[in-house]
Design an enzyme around this catalytic site. Structure first.
Site, PDB file in Angstrom:
ATOM      1  CD  GLU A  19      -6.641  -6.790   2.748  1.00  0.00           C
ATOM      2  OE1 GLU A  19      -6.688  -6.633   1.475  1.00  0.00           O
ATOM      3  OE2 GLU A  19      -6.092  -5.988   3.402  1.00  0.00           O
ATOM      4  CG  HIS A  41      -5.175  -2.643   9.602  1.00  0.00           C
ATOM      5  ND1 HIS A  41      -5.725  -1.358   8.644  1.00  0.00           N
ATOM      6  CD2 HIS A  41      -5.172  -1.852  10.630  1.00  0.00           C
ATOM      7  CE1 HIS A  41      -5.968  -0.266   9.444  1.00  0.00           C
ATOM      8  NE2 HIS A  41      -5.197  -0.687  10.608  1.00  0.00           N
ATOM      9  CG  HIS A  58      -8.446   3.752   1.073  1.00  0.00           C
ATOM     10  ND1 HIS A  58      -8.389   3.698   2.339  1.00  0.00           N
ATOM     11  CD2 HIS A  58      -9.574   4.186   0.613  1.00  0.00           C
ATOM     12  CE1 HIS A  58      -9.710   3.886   2.607  1.00  0.00           C
ATOM     13  NE2 HIS A  58     -10.463   4.044   1.604  1.00  0.00           N
ATOM     14  NE  ARG A  68      -9.386   7.856   4.341  1.00  0.00           N
ATOM     15  CZ  ARG A  68      -9.587   6.899   5.197  1.00  0.00           C
ATOM     16  NH1 ARG A  68      -8.759   5.926   5.301  1.00  0.00           N
ATOM     17  NH2 ARG A  68     -10.650   6.958   6.126  1.00  0.00           N
ATOM     18  NE  ARG A  96      -7.838  11.119   5.550  1.00  0.00           N
ATOM     19  CZ  ARG A  96      -8.164  10.467   6.620  1.00  0.00           C
ATOM     20  NH1 ARG A  96      -7.507   9.486   7.385  1.00  0.00           N
ATOM     21  NH2 ARG A  96      -9.455  10.312   7.029  1.00  0.00           N
ATOM     22  CG  HIS A 122       0.790   6.254   4.729  1.00  0.00           C
ATOM     23  ND1 HIS A 122      -0.019   7.204   4.933  1.00  0.00           N
ATOM     24  CD2 HIS A 122       0.580   5.197   5.580  1.00  0.00           C
ATOM     25  CE1 HIS A 122      -1.189   6.655   5.796  1.00  0.00           C
ATOM     26  NE2 HIS A 122      -0.639   5.460   6.211  1.00  0.00           N
ATOM     27  CD  GLU A 153      -6.811  -0.480   1.203  1.00  0.00           C
ATOM     28  OE1 GLU A 153      -7.155   0.520   1.778  1.00  0.00           O
ATOM     29  OE2 GLU A 153      -6.055  -1.256   1.343  1.00  0.00           O
ATOM     30  CB  THR A 207      -9.645   0.973   7.108  1.00  0.00           C
ATOM     31  OG1 THR A 207      -9.171   1.739   5.861  1.00  0.00           O
ATOM     32  CG2 THR A 207     -10.872   0.379   6.958  1.00  0.00           C
ATOM     33  CG  ASN A 256      -1.810   1.213   1.201  1.00  0.00           C
ATOM     34  OD1 ASN A 256      -1.390   2.295   1.116  1.00  0.00           O
ATOM     35  ND2 ASN A 256      -3.082   1.057   1.590  1.00  0.00           N
TER      36      ASN A 256
HETATM   37  N1  PXP Z   1      -5.792  -3.629   4.214  1.00  0.00           N
HETATM   38  C1  PXP Z   1      -6.733  -2.669   3.950  1.00  0.00           C
HETATM   39  C2  PXP Z   1      -8.146  -3.021   3.508  1.00  0.00           C
HETATM   40  C3  PXP Z   1      -6.447  -1.491   4.473  1.00  0.00           C
HETATM   41  O1  PXP Z   1      -7.514  -0.395   4.504  1.00  0.00           O
HETATM   42  C4  PXP Z   1      -5.261  -0.949   5.063  1.00  0.00           C
HETATM   43  C5  PXP Z   1      -4.836   0.337   5.458  1.00  0.00           C
HETATM   44  O2  PXP Z   1      -5.089   1.200   4.380  1.00  0.00           O
HETATM   45  C6  PXP Z   1      -4.230  -2.072   4.857  1.00  0.00           C
HETATM   46  C7  PXP Z   1      -4.553  -3.354   4.269  1.00  0.00           C
HETATM   47  C8  PXP Z   1      -2.657  -1.753   5.216  1.00  0.00           C
HETATM   48  O3  PXP Z   1      -2.528  -1.695   6.736  1.00  0.00           O
HETATM   49  P1  PXP Z   1      -1.355  -0.907   7.171  1.00  0.00           P
HETATM   50  O4  PXP Z   1      -1.174   0.403   6.357  1.00  0.00           O
HETATM   51  O5  PXP Z   1      -1.745  -0.974   8.639  1.00  0.00           O
HETATM   52  O6  PXP Z   1      -0.247  -1.975   6.759  1.00  0.00           O
END
Ligand code: PXP
Length: 252
Positions: A164, A203, A56, A58, A62, A23, A83, A114, A20
């Site tokens: 997931e 997550h 994601h 949003r 952001r 960031h 996402e 999330t 992901n």
């Molecule tokens: N999976 C989903 C569906 C998420 O919403 C997120 C957070 O954006 C992640 C995985 C990744 O989580 P983390 O950023 O804590 O690794």
């Protein structure tokens, strides 16, 4: 390579790593310019052995923005997992961009990330047309749910090919609770496969807590963001992805 390693490889297929890159965009947006560019991050993830990219989009944009989507899709040959909240706006965007996969997540404007799983059971009527339109468009739909049999059953009723499993409770657990949360995820991964659903997880995963999750043989994919991007500040994105990849492979 040892015999034990070879046997492990045979017993569980390779676990995919989706990275992901939200960031990277968070940092870019802090100054309003173009640097650091999530496209460059996508290319590094591909070179470092990541199997997919996750973003994601949003409601408040952001981090990832609409114009990032096409650029990230085109940047590498990696599949993109979008996402998205279950809204008409996001459905229209997903149908326009047709990412490889779409993971439907709950979204509240005031949350930092999330924070919980989707209530696939309670929101059946809202989710059903969104899932079916995405599936019809050839997008692989996943539902981000708590490791709970009620939610797996709801995913089945919705016809989602993937779930997931939210690993946040596991990641934040302490002491005896860690094993309890791990057991829930392990059991729900098995239940999903038994019912023809491909389980993913994600997550809050880090170098320290990923191995027991990666060892669950039914899991096909982990999606990891915050920790990898945070760690990349110190060691670089290439190195952080490679280390996570190695930990996942060693756990299998
Ligand atoms: N999976 C989903 C569906 C998420 O919403 C997120 C957070 O954006 C992640 C995985 C990744 O989580 P983390 O950023 O804590 O690794």
């Amino acid at each position: 390579m040892t015999l034990q390693h070879t046997q492990k490889e045979r017993s569980a297929p390779r676990l995919r790593l989706g990275v992901n890159i939200d960031h990277v965009a968070t940092i870019r947006n802090a100054r309003g310019g173009n640097h650091p560019d999530p496209v460059r991050a996508a290319q590094i993830v591909a070179a470092a052995g990541g199997d997919g990219l996750t973003v994601h989009l949003r409601e408040d944009r952001r981090h990832i923005r609409d114009d990032d989507l096409a650029r990230v899709i085109e940047a590498t040959g990696l599949p993109l997992n979008l996402e998205m909240a279950a809204t008409d706006e996001m459905l229209e965007i997903a149908l326009r961009f047709r990412p490889h996969a779409a993971c439907i997540v709950p979204e509240r404007r005031e949350e930092r990330t999330t924070e919980g799983g989707l209530d696939a059971a309670g929101q059946h009527n809202r989710l059903a047309p969104i899932v079916s339109r995405l599936v019809d468009a050839g997008v692989r739909v996943s539902l981000f749910i708590a490791p709970d049999p009620v939610q797996i059953e709801a995913a089945m009723r919705l016809g989602a090919p993937v779930v997931e499993l939210h690993t946040g409770e596991y990641a934040h657990a302490e002491d005896d609770q860690v094993a309890i949360e791990l057991r829930r995820i392990t059991d729900m991964a098995a239940l999903a496969v038994k019912n023809g659903i491909e389980p993913h997880a994600g997550h809050g995963l880090t170098y320290e807590n990923v191995s027991p999750i990666a060892a669950i043989p039914q899991l096909a994919e982990l999606n990891i963001g915050h920790y990898l991007i945070g760690e990349s500040i110190f060691v670089g994105l290439d190195a952080s992805v490679r280390r996570m990849r190695d930990l996942m492979d060693d756990a299998r």
